[in-house]
Design a protein around this motif. Structure first.
Motif, PDB file in Angstrom:
ATOM      1  N   SER A 278      -2.499   5.791  -6.860  1.00  0.00           N
ATOM      2  CA  SER A 278      -2.489   4.610  -5.658  1.00  0.00           C
ATOM      3  C   SER A 278      -3.505   3.665  -6.225  1.00  0.00           C
ATOM      4  CB  SER A 278      -2.507   5.140  -4.534  1.00  0.00           C
ATOM      5  OG  SER A 278      -4.020   5.324  -3.892  1.00  0.00           O
TER       6      SER A 278
ATOM      7  N   TYR B   7       0.727  -1.311  -0.076  1.00  0.00           N
ATOM      8  CA  TYR B   7       0.146  -0.046   0.024  1.00  0.00           C
ATOM      9  C   TYR B   7       0.845   1.470  -0.057  1.00  0.00           C
ATOM     10  CZ  TYR B   7      -3.643  -3.591   1.203  1.00  0.00           C
ATOM     11  OH  TYR B   7      -4.345  -4.390   0.947  1.00  0.00           O
ATOM     12  N   GLN B   8       1.909   1.148  -0.627  1.00  0.00           N
ATOM     13  CA  GLN B   8       3.012   2.420  -0.752  1.00  0.00           C
ATOM     14  C   GLN B   8       2.398   3.618  -1.007  1.00  0.00           C
ATOM     15  OE1 GLN B   8       6.322   1.670  -3.135  1.00  0.00           O
ATOM     16  NE2 GLN B   8       5.196   0.322  -4.262  1.00  0.00           N
ATOM     17  N   TYR B   9       1.504   3.603  -2.282  1.00  0.00           N
ATOM     18  CA  TYR B   9       0.854   4.821  -2.730  1.00  0.00           C
ATOM     19  C   TYR B   9      -0.336   5.243  -1.758  1.00  0.00           C
ATOM     20  CZ  TYR B   9       3.416   3.927  -7.018  1.00  0.00           C
ATOM     21  OH  TYR B   9       4.502   3.756  -8.003  1.00  0.00           O
TER      22      TYR B   9
ATOM     23  N   ILE C 111      -2.427  11.762  -6.664  1.00  0.00           N
ATOM     24  CA  ILE C 111      -1.546  10.807  -5.867  1.00  0.00           C
ATOM     25  C   ILE C 111      -2.555   9.743  -5.515  1.00  0.00           C
ATOM     26  CG2 ILE C 111      -0.084  10.111  -3.989  1.00  0.00           C
ATOM     27  CD1 ILE C 111       1.305  12.853  -4.072  1.00  0.00           C
TER      28      ILE C 111
ATOM     29  N   ALA D  49      -0.166  10.652   3.833  1.00  0.00           N
ATOM     30  CA  ALA D  49       0.932  11.499   4.324  1.00  0.00           C
ATOM     31  C   ALA D  49       0.851  12.782   3.752  1.00  0.00           C
ATOM     32  CB  ALA D  49       2.336  10.869   3.919  1.00  0.00           C
ATOM     33  N   ALA D  50       0.459  12.676   2.382  1.00  0.00           N
ATOM     34  CA  ALA D  50       0.351  14.142   1.626  1.00  0.00           C
ATOM     35  C   ALA D  50      -0.863  14.712   2.131  1.00  0.00           C
ATOM     36  CB  ALA D  50       0.291  13.821   0.072  1.00  0.00           C
TER      37      ALA D  50
ATOM     38  N   SER E 122      -2.573  16.064  -4.363  1.00  0.00           N
ATOM     39  CA  SER E 122      -3.004  14.758  -3.448  1.00  0.00           C
ATOM     40  C   SER E 122      -4.023  13.960  -3.898  1.00  0.00           C
ATOM     41  CB  SER E 122      -3.363  15.309  -1.806  1.00  0.00           C
ATOM     42  OG  SER E 122      -4.457  15.751  -1.803  1.00  0.00           O
TER      43      SER E 122
ATOM     44  N   ILE F 208      -0.328   4.794   1.521  1.00  0.00           N
ATOM     45  CA  ILE F 208       0.559   5.440   2.624  1.00  0.00           C
ATOM     46  C   ILE F 208       0.865   6.860   2.196  1.00  0.00           C
ATOM     47  CG2 ILE F 208       2.372   5.333   4.019  1.00  0.00           C
ATOM     48  CD1 ILE F 208       2.115   2.362   3.674  1.00  0.00           C
ATOM     49  N   LEU F 209       1.552   6.878   0.834  1.00  0.00           N
ATOM     50  CA  LEU F 209       1.981   8.308   0.446  1.00  0.00           C
ATOM     51  C   LEU F 209       0.824   9.334   0.326  1.00  0.00           C
ATOM     52  CD1 LEU F 209       4.855   9.349  -0.598  1.00  0.00           C
ATOM     53  CD2 LEU F 209       3.905   8.968  -3.068  1.00  0.00           C
ATOM     54  N   ALA F 210      -0.219   8.829  -0.080  1.00  0.00           N
ATOM     55  CA  ALA F 210      -1.407   9.824  -0.388  1.00  0.00           C
ATOM     56  C   ALA F 210      -2.014  10.296   0.957  1.00  0.00           C
ATOM     57  CB  ALA F 210      -2.480   8.949  -0.992  1.00  0.00           C
TER      58      ALA F 210
END
Lengths: 144, 189
Positions: free
Chosen positions: A127, A50-52, A123, A58-59, A120, A54-56
């Motif tokens: 994801s 789920y890296q993307y 992103i 975080a953003a 965001s 998590i990135l979203a």
């Protein structure tokens, strides 16, 4: 010519078939399995899967912090003690709605930082798209 | 079905069942060891390379997407490890001399070979394969013994499909020559 080549291919295949594969020494598999015991498991890590996402998130949090520099959500007086579960949910919902309303009202005041919002969202979409295309079952994609 | 077994066990390992990897090791150990042995020509080194390759395959199992067969993916790891090993050791590949093209036809070679008993045939063919350069020896084993397709061999070795075809053509010629000279020696002795 091609027939000759195929005949010879078959002939070589036939004579090579008399030979056997080399065999490693006794206990080969056991030795490898012993070595694997000290290796970290190659389990699919949720952070990688789920890296993307998590990135979203975080953003998203970064944007929230931009909108509410002092993280003002903690200023809200959410009464939890002595309330029933239904009341607690109601309190949280009303607090959330107030907070969301404030957030949208402040978007207009962001000025040049407002472009973080479509970024965001983009992103997030990437994801979701990545998750969809990478969820092909392995069995179906394997040849043979 | 066999490939589905591999996929099933790969998924089982990825789900946290390390013991399922033993099935994959057991199934592919002979071929992995043979590839390494054909290239490095030393049982001890080949065993070490095969072991390291299985451990590496385990560690990077997450990166196996199932786009190719598991065996192809694994043999590529073994092949690359063995080739790197020979480069590190700066071992010279045994090259066959350019032989004078003989007047014996390929059909005659096979007829002569057929007249020998199976054990002797096997011995001569093994010796002939082992006398090929290391990478060619691995390719001929993959193609004729394990019956991998040219596409599979291309993926394992990193060579283009046309390059594999050319190599197989040359290997056939070398094998004929090698077998012929070995049979002559056999007849004399």
């Amino acid at each position: 010519m091609t027939t000759d080549k195929n005949n010879h291919d078959e002939a070589i295949r036939r004579i090579v078939s008399h030979t056997r594969l080399d065999r490693p020494s006794e206990g080969f598999t056991a030795r490898i399995m012993d070595r694997l015991l000290v290796q970290p498991e190659p389990v699919k890590k949720w952070m990688i899967t789920y890296q993307y996402g998590i990135l979203a998130i975080a953003a998203g949090i970064a944007i929230m912090m931009l909108i509410f520099p002092a993280w003002t959500v903690f200023d809200f007086d959410v009464k939890m003690a002595g309330t029933s579960a239904a009341q607690m949910a109601g309190n949280l919902l009303s607090t959330g709605l107030v907070w969301a309303g404030q957030m949208f009202s402040k978007i207009g005041t962001l000025g040049k930082y407002a472009y973080f919002i479509p970024v965001s969202v983009a992103i997030l979409l990437v994801s979701v798209f990545d998750q969809v295309i990478s969820r092909k079952p392995q069995v179906d994609t394997a040849k043979g | 079905m066999k490939e589905q077994d591999d996929i099933f066990h790969v998924q089982s390992v990825l789900a946290g069942n390390t013991a399922a990897f033993a099935f994959l090791v057991e199934k592919h150990s002979d071929m992995a060891f043979t590839i390494a042995n054909k290239i490095v020509r030393s049982r001890e080194d080949a065993e070490e390379i095969a072991q390291d390759s299985f451990v590496k395959a385990y560690q990077s199992l997450r990166s196996f997407k199932g786009d190719s067969k598991f065996s192809t993916w694994l043999y590529r790891i073994v092949y690359n490890a063995a080739i790197s090993h020979t480069r590190r050791k700066k071992q010279d590949f045994i090259q066959l001399d350019e032989r004078v093209v003989s007047d014996t036809t390929e059909d005659e070679i096979f007829e002569n070979l057929d007249s020998l008993d199976t054990e002797l045939q096997s011995k001569l063919v093994n010796e002939a394969i082992n006398n090929l350069p290391a990478d060619e020896s691995a390719i001929v084993t993959l193609f004729y013994l394990k019956e991998n397709t040219i596409d599979d061999i291309s993926q394992i070795t990193g060579l283009s499909v046309s390059n594999v075809k050319v190599k197989l053509f040359r290997i056939r010629k070398k094998l004929y020559d090698e077998l012929q000279s070995k049979m002559k020696l056999e007849t004399v002795s």
